[in-house]
Design a protein around this motif. Structure first.
Motif, short mmCIF file in Angstrom:
data_model
loop_
_atom_site.label_atom_id
_atom_site.label_comp_id
_atom_site.label_asym_id
_atom_site.label_seq_id
_atom_site.Cartn_x
_atom_site.Cartn_y
_atom_site.Cartn_z
N ARG A 93 5.56 13.88 6.28
CA ARG A 93 5.38 14.70 7.48
C ARG A 93 4.34 14.03 8.36
O ARG A 93 3.35 13.50 7.88
CB ARG A 93 4.94 16.11 7.10
CG ARG A 93 4.68 17.03 8.29
CD ARG A 93 4.40 18.43 7.84
NE ARG A 93 5.56 19.01 7.14
CZ ARG A 93 5.59 20.24 6.64
NH1 ARG A 93 4.52 21.02 6.74
NH2 ARG A 93 6.67 20.68 6.03
N LEU A 94 4.58 14.06 9.67
CA LEU A 94 3.65 13.51 10.64
C LEU A 94 3.01 14.65 11.42
O LEU A 94 3.69 15.59 11.84
CB LEU A 94 4.37 12.56 11.61
CG LEU A 94 5.00 11.30 11.02
CD1 LEU A 94 5.69 10.51 12.12
CD2 LEU A 94 3.95 10.45 10.33
N PHE B 15 0.83 -1.21 0.00
CA PHE B 15 0.00 0.00 0.00
C PHE B 15 0.87 1.26 0.00
O PHE B 15 0.62 2.20 -0.75
CB PHE B 15 -0.92 -0.02 1.22
CG PHE B 15 -1.51 1.32 1.55
CD1 PHE B 15 -2.42 1.95 0.72
CD2 PHE B 15 -1.13 1.97 2.72
CE1 PHE B 15 -2.95 3.19 1.03
CE2 PHE B 15 -1.66 3.22 3.04
CZ PHE B 15 -2.57 3.83 2.19
N CYS B 16 1.91 1.28 0.83
CA CYS B 16 2.78 2.46 0.89
C CYS B 16 3.53 2.66 -0.42
O CYS B 16 3.74 3.80 -0.87
CB CYS B 16 3.76 2.31 2.05
SG CYS B 16 3.00 2.36 3.69
N THR C 214 -3.70 7.24 10.26
CA THR C 214 -3.25 5.88 10.52
C THR C 214 -2.61 5.78 11.90
O THR C 214 -2.18 6.78 12.49
CB THR C 214 -2.22 5.44 9.45
OG1 THR C 214 -1.82 4.10 9.71
CG2 THR C 214 -1.01 6.35 9.46
N HIS C 215 -2.59 4.53 12.40
CA HIS C 215 -1.85 4.20 13.62
C HIS C 215 -0.76 3.18 13.32
O HIS C 215 -0.11 2.68 14.24
CB HIS C 215 -2.80 3.65 14.69
CG HIS C 215 -3.74 4.66 15.24
ND1 HIS C 215 -4.95 4.94 14.65
CD2 HIS C 215 -3.65 5.47 16.31
CE1 HIS C 215 -5.59 5.88 15.36
NE2 HIS C 215 -4.82 6.21 16.38
N ASN C 216 -0.56 2.85 12.05
CA ASN C 216 0.41 1.84 11.68
C ASN C 216 1.80 2.47 11.57
O ASN C 216 1.99 3.43 10.80
CB ASN C 216 0.00 1.20 10.34
CG ASN C 216 0.79 -0.04 10.03
OD1 ASN C 216 2.01 0.01 9.88
ND2 ASN C 216 0.08 -1.17 9.95
N PRO C 217 2.78 1.95 12.30
CA PRO C 217 4.13 2.57 12.26
C PRO C 217 4.80 2.46 10.89
O PRO C 217 5.59 3.33 10.53
CB PRO C 217 4.90 1.80 13.34
CG PRO C 217 4.15 0.52 13.51
CD PRO C 217 2.72 0.83 13.24
N ILE C 218 4.49 1.40 10.15
CA ILE C 218 5.09 1.26 8.82
C ILE C 218 4.60 2.38 7.90
O ILE C 218 5.40 3.01 7.18
CB ILE C 218 4.74 -0.12 8.22
CG1 ILE C 218 5.30 -1.24 9.09
CG2 ILE C 218 5.27 -0.23 6.79
CD1 ILE C 218 4.93 -2.63 8.61
N THR C 219 3.30 2.64 7.95
CA THR C 219 2.75 3.72 7.12
C THR C 219 3.30 5.06 7.56
O THR C 219 3.67 5.90 6.73
CB THR C 219 1.22 3.71 7.22
OG1 THR C 219 0.71 2.43 6.85
CG2 THR C 219 0.60 4.77 6.33
N MET C 220 3.35 5.28 8.87
CA MET C 220 3.86 6.57 9.37
C MET C 220 5.31 6.78 8.96
O MET C 220 5.73 7.90 8.65
CB MET C 220 3.73 6.62 10.89
CG MET C 220 2.29 6.80 11.37
SD MET C 220 2.14 7.12 13.13
CE MET C 220 2.49 5.50 13.79
N ALA C 221 6.09 5.70 8.90
CA ALA C 221 7.50 5.84 8.55
C ALA C 221 7.69 6.22 7.09
O ALA C 221 8.74 6.76 6.72
CB ALA C 221 8.24 4.53 8.85
N ASP D 131 8.61 16.93 10.42
CA ASP D 131 9.00 16.79 9.02
C ASP D 131 10.05 15.70 8.94
O ASP D 131 11.21 15.91 9.31
CB ASP D 131 9.53 18.13 8.50
CG ASP D 131 9.73 18.11 6.99
OD1 ASP D 131 9.90 17.01 6.44
OD2 ASP D 131 9.71 19.19 6.37
N LEU D 132 9.66 14.50 8.46
CA LEU D 132 10.58 13.37 8.45
C LEU D 132 11.74 13.58 7.50
O LEU D 132 12.87 13.15 7.77
CB LEU D 132 9.81 12.10 8.09
CG LEU D 132 8.74 11.65 9.09
CD1 LEU D 132 8.10 10.35 8.63
CD2 LEU D 132 9.34 11.49 10.48
N GLN D 133 11.49 14.22 6.35
CA GLN D 133 12.59 14.46 5.42
C GLN D 133 13.62 15.40 6.03
O GLN D 133 14.84 15.19 5.89
CB GLN D 133 12.03 15.02 4.12
CG GLN D 133 11.18 14.03 3.33
CD GLN D 133 10.69 14.62 2.02
OE1 GLN D 133 10.75 15.84 1.81
NE2 GLN D 133 10.22 13.75 1.12
#
Length: 283
Positions: free
Chosen positions: A254-255, A224-225, A243-250, A272-274
Protein backbone atom coordinates in the motif's frame (compact mmCIF):
# COMPACT_ATOMS: atom_id res chain seq x y z
CA UNK A 1 42.68 -3.75 148.80
CA UNK A 2 41.23 -0.27 148.82
CA UNK A 3 44.37 1.14 147.24
CA UNK A 4 44.39 -1.57 144.56
CA UNK A 5 40.84 -0.72 143.55
CA UNK A 6 41.71 2.97 143.31
CA UNK A 7 44.68 2.20 141.08
CA UNK A 8 42.53 -0.02 138.84
CA UNK A 9 39.91 2.67 138.54
CA UNK A 10 42.56 5.26 137.68
CA UNK A 11 44.00 2.94 135.06
CA UNK A 12 40.59 2.47 133.44
CA UNK A 13 39.99 6.21 133.36
CA UNK A 14 43.41 6.77 131.76
CA UNK A 15 42.74 4.09 129.15
CA UNK A 16 39.38 5.69 128.32
CA UNK A 17 41.02 9.12 127.95
CA UNK A 18 43.72 7.71 125.70
CA UNK A 19 41.12 5.87 123.59
CA UNK A 20 39.17 9.10 123.16
CA UNK A 21 42.32 10.94 122.16
CA UNK A 22 43.19 8.13 119.69
CA UNK A 23 39.74 8.31 118.13
CA UNK A 24 40.03 12.09 117.87
CA UNK A 25 43.43 11.74 116.20
CA UNK A 26 42.00 9.19 113.74
CA UNK A 27 39.21 11.59 112.85
CA UNK A 28 41.73 14.41 112.38
CA UNK A 29 43.86 12.12 110.20
CA UNK A 30 40.84 11.15 108.03
CA UNK A 31 39.87 14.80 107.71
CA UNK A 32 43.45 15.69 106.69
CA UNK A 33 43.50 12.91 104.10
CA UNK A 34 40.19 14.16 102.69
CA UNK A 35 41.51 17.74 102.52
CA UNK A 36 44.68 16.55 100.76
CA UNK A 37 42.66 14.56 98.23
CA UNK A 38 40.32 17.49 97.62
CA UNK A 39 43.00 20.17 97.45
CA UNK A 40 45.78 18.27 95.65
CA UNK A 41 43.90 15.39 94.04
CA UNK A 42 46.47 12.89 95.34
CA UNK A 43 47.00 10.43 98.16
CA UNK A 44 48.90 11.50 101.28
CA UNK A 45 51.74 9.10 100.44
CA UNK A 46 52.16 10.76 97.02
CA UNK A 47 52.11 14.17 98.66
CA UNK A 48 54.73 13.02 101.16
CA UNK A 49 56.91 11.81 98.29
CA UNK A 50 56.53 15.14 96.54
CA UNK A 51 57.42 17.02 99.73
CA UNK A 52 60.43 14.76 100.22
CA UNK A 53 61.53 15.52 96.67
CA UNK A 54 61.28 19.22 97.44
CA UNK A 55 63.08 18.93 100.77
CA UNK A 56 66.36 20.06 99.26
CA UNK A 57 64.80 22.77 97.06
CA UNK A 58 64.98 26.43 97.86
CA UNK A 59 62.00 28.60 98.63
CA UNK A 60 62.24 30.23 95.20
CA UNK A 61 62.18 26.86 93.42
CA UNK A 62 59.17 25.77 95.42
CA UNK A 63 57.36 29.03 94.65
CA UNK A 64 58.18 28.73 90.92
CA UNK A 65 56.91 25.13 90.74
CA UNK A 66 53.80 26.11 92.65
CA UNK A 67 53.20 29.01 90.28
CA UNK A 68 53.55 26.71 87.27
CA UNK A 69 51.14 24.20 88.77
CA UNK A 70 48.59 26.92 89.56
CA UNK A 71 48.92 28.34 86.03
CA UNK A 72 48.40 24.87 84.56
CA UNK A 73 45.32 24.40 86.68
CA UNK A 74 43.97 27.80 85.60
CA UNK A 75 44.50 26.94 81.93
CA UNK A 76 42.21 23.98 82.35
CA UNK A 77 39.37 26.44 82.84
CA UNK A 78 36.27 26.17 84.90
CA UNK A 79 34.89 22.80 85.92
CA UNK A 80 32.09 21.61 83.63
CA UNK A 81 29.36 20.44 85.98
CA UNK A 82 27.47 18.83 83.07
CA UNK A 83 30.48 16.80 81.93
CA UNK A 84 28.97 13.45 82.89
CA UNK A 85 25.64 14.28 81.22
CA UNK A 86 27.39 15.49 78.08
CA UNK A 87 29.54 12.36 78.05
CA UNK A 88 26.42 10.20 78.25
CA UNK A 89 24.81 12.15 75.38
CA UNK A 90 27.95 11.85 73.25
CA UNK A 91 28.21 8.13 73.95
CA UNK A 92 24.56 7.67 72.98
CA UNK A 93 25.11 9.65 69.77
CA UNK A 94 28.26 7.67 69.04
CA UNK A 95 26.37 4.41 69.52
CA UNK A 96 23.62 5.54 67.13
CA UNK A 97 26.18 6.63 64.52
CA UNK A 98 28.06 3.35 64.89
CA UNK A 99 24.83 1.43 64.32
CA UNK A 100 24.05 3.53 61.23
CA UNK A 101 27.58 2.98 59.95
CA UNK A 102 27.19 -0.78 60.39
CA UNK A 103 23.86 -0.66 58.52
CA UNK A 104 25.43 1.37 55.69
CA UNK A 105 28.38 -1.00 55.48
CA UNK A 106 26.03 -3.97 55.25
CA UNK A 107 23.88 -2.18 52.64
CA UNK A 108 26.96 -1.36 50.55
CA UNK A 109 28.07 -4.98 50.72
CA UNK A 110 24.62 -6.17 49.62
CA UNK A 111 24.55 -3.58 46.82
CA UNK A 112 27.98 -4.64 45.56
CA UNK A 113 26.94 -8.27 45.66
CA UNK A 114 23.81 -7.37 43.69
CA UNK A 115 25.85 -5.44 41.12
CA UNK A 116 28.23 -8.37 40.73
CA UNK A 117 25.29 -10.72 40.26
CA UNK A 118 23.65 -8.40 37.71
CA UNK A 119 26.93 -7.98 35.83
CA UNK A 120 27.43 -11.72 35.71
CA UNK A 121 23.89 -12.28 34.46
CA UNK A 122 24.24 -9.37 32.03
CA UNK A 123 27.44 -10.81 30.57
CA UNK A 124 25.74 -14.15 30.02
CA UNK A 125 22.69 -12.60 28.38
CA UNK A 126 24.79 -10.23 26.27
CA UNK A 127 27.00 -13.02 24.97
CA UNK A 128 23.97 -15.18 24.21
CA UNK A 129 22.23 -12.31 22.36
CA UNK A 130 25.48 -11.47 20.58
CA UNK A 131 25.76 -15.01 19.23
CA UNK A 132 22.16 -14.93 17.98
CA UNK A 133 22.53 -11.48 16.36
CA UNK A 134 25.83 -12.52 14.76
CA UNK A 135 24.18 -15.60 13.26
CA UNK A 136 21.31 -13.57 11.78
CA UNK A 137 23.73 -10.92 10.55
CA UNK A 138 25.90 -13.47 8.70
CA UNK A 139 22.89 -15.00 6.91
CA UNK A 140 21.31 -11.64 6.00
CA UNK A 141 24.63 -10.30 4.71
CA UNK A 142 25.05 -13.27 2.39
CA UNK A 143 21.44 -12.85 1.22
CA UNK A 144 21.81 -9.14 0.50
CA UNK A 145 25.16 -9.38 -1.26
CA UNK A 146 24.51 -12.69 -2.97
CA UNK A 147 27.58 -14.19 -1.28
CA UNK A 148 30.55 -13.00 0.71
CA UNK A 149 30.75 -13.21 4.45
CA UNK A 150 30.56 -10.98 7.53
CA UNK A 151 30.88 -11.27 11.27
CA UNK A 152 30.64 -9.28 14.47
CA UNK A 153 33.55 -9.02 16.91
CA UNK A 154 33.82 -7.69 20.46
CA UNK A 155 36.99 -5.59 20.74
CA UNK A 156 39.01 -3.43 23.18
CA UNK A 157 38.08 -5.44 26.29
CA UNK A 158 37.67 -9.01 27.50
CA UNK A 159 34.60 -7.91 29.46
CA UNK A 160 31.60 -7.95 27.10
CA UNK A 161 29.92 -5.21 29.15
CA UNK A 162 32.81 -2.83 28.37
CA UNK A 163 33.85 -4.08 24.93
CA UNK A 164 33.23 -2.28 21.67
CA UNK A 165 31.66 -3.76 18.54
CA UNK A 166 33.51 -4.18 15.25
CA UNK A 167 31.79 -5.16 11.99
CA UNK A 168 34.01 -7.17 9.64
CA UNK A 169 32.55 -7.59 6.14
CA UNK A 170 33.78 -9.16 2.91
CA UNK A 171 31.52 -8.51 -0.08
CA UNK A 172 31.96 -10.94 -2.98
CA UNK A 173 35.33 -10.48 -4.67
CA UNK A 174 36.82 -8.31 -1.87
CA UNK A 175 39.05 -8.80 1.14
CA UNK A 176 37.61 -8.72 4.69
CA UNK A 177 37.60 -5.14 6.00
CA UNK A 178 35.90 -2.95 8.57
CA UNK A 179 32.62 -1.19 7.86
CA UNK A 180 34.25 2.23 7.48
CA UNK A 181 36.33 1.04 4.51
CA UNK A 182 33.33 -0.12 2.44
CA UNK A 183 31.64 1.99 -0.21
CA UNK A 184 28.48 3.94 0.60
CA UNK A 185 26.14 1.34 -0.89
CA UNK A 186 28.01 -1.52 0.77
CA UNK A 187 27.88 0.26 4.10
CA UNK A 188 24.13 0.76 3.70
CA UNK A 189 23.50 -2.91 2.88
CA UNK A 190 25.76 -4.07 5.72
CA UNK A 191 23.99 -1.73 8.16
CA UNK A 192 20.63 -3.09 6.97
CA UNK A 193 21.82 -6.64 7.56
CA UNK A 194 22.89 -5.70 11.09
CA UNK A 195 19.64 -3.82 11.84
CA UNK A 196 17.51 -6.70 10.61
CA UNK A 197 19.72 -9.16 12.49
CA UNK A 198 18.99 -7.32 15.73
CA UNK A 199 15.34 -7.04 14.73
CA UNK A 200 15.03 -10.79 14.17
CA UNK A 201 16.52 -11.40 17.63
CA UNK A 202 13.92 -9.17 19.29
CA UNK A 203 11.03 -8.48 16.87
CA UNK A 204 8.66 -5.54 17.26
CA UNK A 205 5.12 -5.17 15.92
CA UNK A 206 6.07 -2.15 13.77
CA UNK A 207 9.32 -1.22 12.01
CA UNK A 208 9.83 2.17 10.31
CA UNK A 209 12.51 2.39 7.60
CA UNK A 210 13.26 5.99 6.63
CA UNK A 211 15.03 6.41 3.28
CA UNK A 212 17.21 3.35 3.87
CA UNK A 213 17.34 2.72 0.11
CA UNK A 214 18.60 6.22 -0.78
CA UNK A 215 22.31 5.24 -1.15
CA UNK A 216 21.54 2.01 -3.07
CA UNK A 217 21.63 1.44 -6.82
CA UNK A 218 18.79 -0.34 -8.60
CA UNK A 219 20.27 -3.82 -8.21
CA UNK A 220 20.79 -3.37 -4.48
CA UNK A 221 17.32 -1.87 -4.12
CA UNK A 222 15.93 -5.08 -5.61
CA UNK A 223 17.92 -7.09 -3.07
CA UNK A 224 16.65 -4.86 -0.26
CA UNK A 225 13.04 -5.30 -1.41
CA UNK A 226 13.49 -9.08 -1.66
CA UNK A 227 14.86 -9.14 1.90
CA UNK A 228 11.97 -6.98 3.09
CA UNK A 229 9.48 -9.36 1.47
CA UNK A 230 11.17 -12.31 3.22
CA UNK A 231 11.06 -10.48 6.56
CA UNK A 232 7.38 -9.76 6.08
CA UNK A 233 6.72 -13.42 5.26
CA UNK A 234 8.64 -14.86 8.22
CA UNK A 235 7.62 -12.31 10.87
CA UNK A 236 4.40 -10.69 12.01
CA UNK A 237 5.87 -7.20 11.82
CA UNK A 238 4.38 -4.39 9.74
CA UNK A 239 7.07 -2.46 7.87
CA UNK A 240 6.51 1.22 7.12
CA UNK A 241 9.00 2.43 4.50
CA UNK A 242 9.59 6.10 3.80
CA UNK A 243 11.04 6.28 0.27
CA UNK A 244 11.17 8.13 -3.04
CA UNK A 245 12.50 5.15 -5.00
CA UNK A 246 9.97 3.86 -7.56
CA UNK A 247 11.33 0.31 -7.35
CA UNK A 248 10.70 0.19 -3.61
CA UNK A 249 7.28 1.78 -3.97
CA UNK A 250 6.32 -0.79 -6.60
CA UNK A 251 7.08 -3.64 -4.17
CA UNK A 252 4.89 -2.27 -1.36
CA UNK A 253 1.38 -3.48 -0.53
CA UNK A 254 0.00 0.00 0.00
CA UNK A 255 1.20 3.51 -0.83
CA UNK A 256 0.45 6.54 1.31
CA UNK A 257 1.49 9.87 -0.16
CA UNK A 258 0.80 13.57 -0.02
CA UNK A 259 -0.39 15.45 -3.08
CA UNK A 260 -1.28 19.09 -3.71
CA UNK A 261 -4.16 19.22 -6.17
CA UNK A 262 -4.72 22.86 -5.30
CA UNK A 263 -1.95 25.30 -4.51
CA UNK A 264 -1.38 25.45 -0.74
CA UNK A 265 -3.78 22.58 -0.01
CA UNK A 266 -2.15 19.21 0.82
CA UNK A 267 -4.07 15.97 0.67
CA UNK A 268 -3.15 12.48 1.85
CA UNK A 269 -3.73 9.81 -0.81
CA UNK A 270 -3.73 6.06 -0.14
CA UNK A 271 -3.42 3.42 -2.87
CA UNK A 272 -3.84 -0.32 -2.24
CA UNK A 273 -1.56 -1.85 -4.88
CA UNK A 274 -2.83 -5.39 -4.37
CA UNK A 275 -6.42 -4.22 -4.87
CA UNK A 276 -5.32 -2.29 -7.95
CA UNK A 277 -3.67 -5.42 -9.38
CA UNK A 278 -6.82 -7.43 -8.79
CA UNK A 279 -8.85 -4.70 -10.50
CA UNK A 280 -6.54 -4.73 -13.52
CA UNK A 281 -6.78 -8.51 -13.75
CA UNK A 282 -10.55 -8.29 -13.64
CA UNK A 283 -10.56 -5.78 -16.49
Amino acid sequence: ARAALDRLSATREEAARRGARLEAEREKRAAAVARIREARDMEPAALAATVAALAGASRDEIDARLARAVAGRDRLGAVNLRAEEELAEIEASHGALSAERADLTEAIARLRAGVRSLNQEGRGRLLAAFEVVDGHFRKLFETLFGGGEARLELVESDDPLEAGLEVIARPPGKKPQTLSLLSGGEQALTALALVFGVFLTNPAPVCVLDEVDAPLDDANVERFCALLAEMRRTTSTRFLTVTHNPITMARMDRLIGVTMAERGVSQVVTVDLQAAERLLEAV
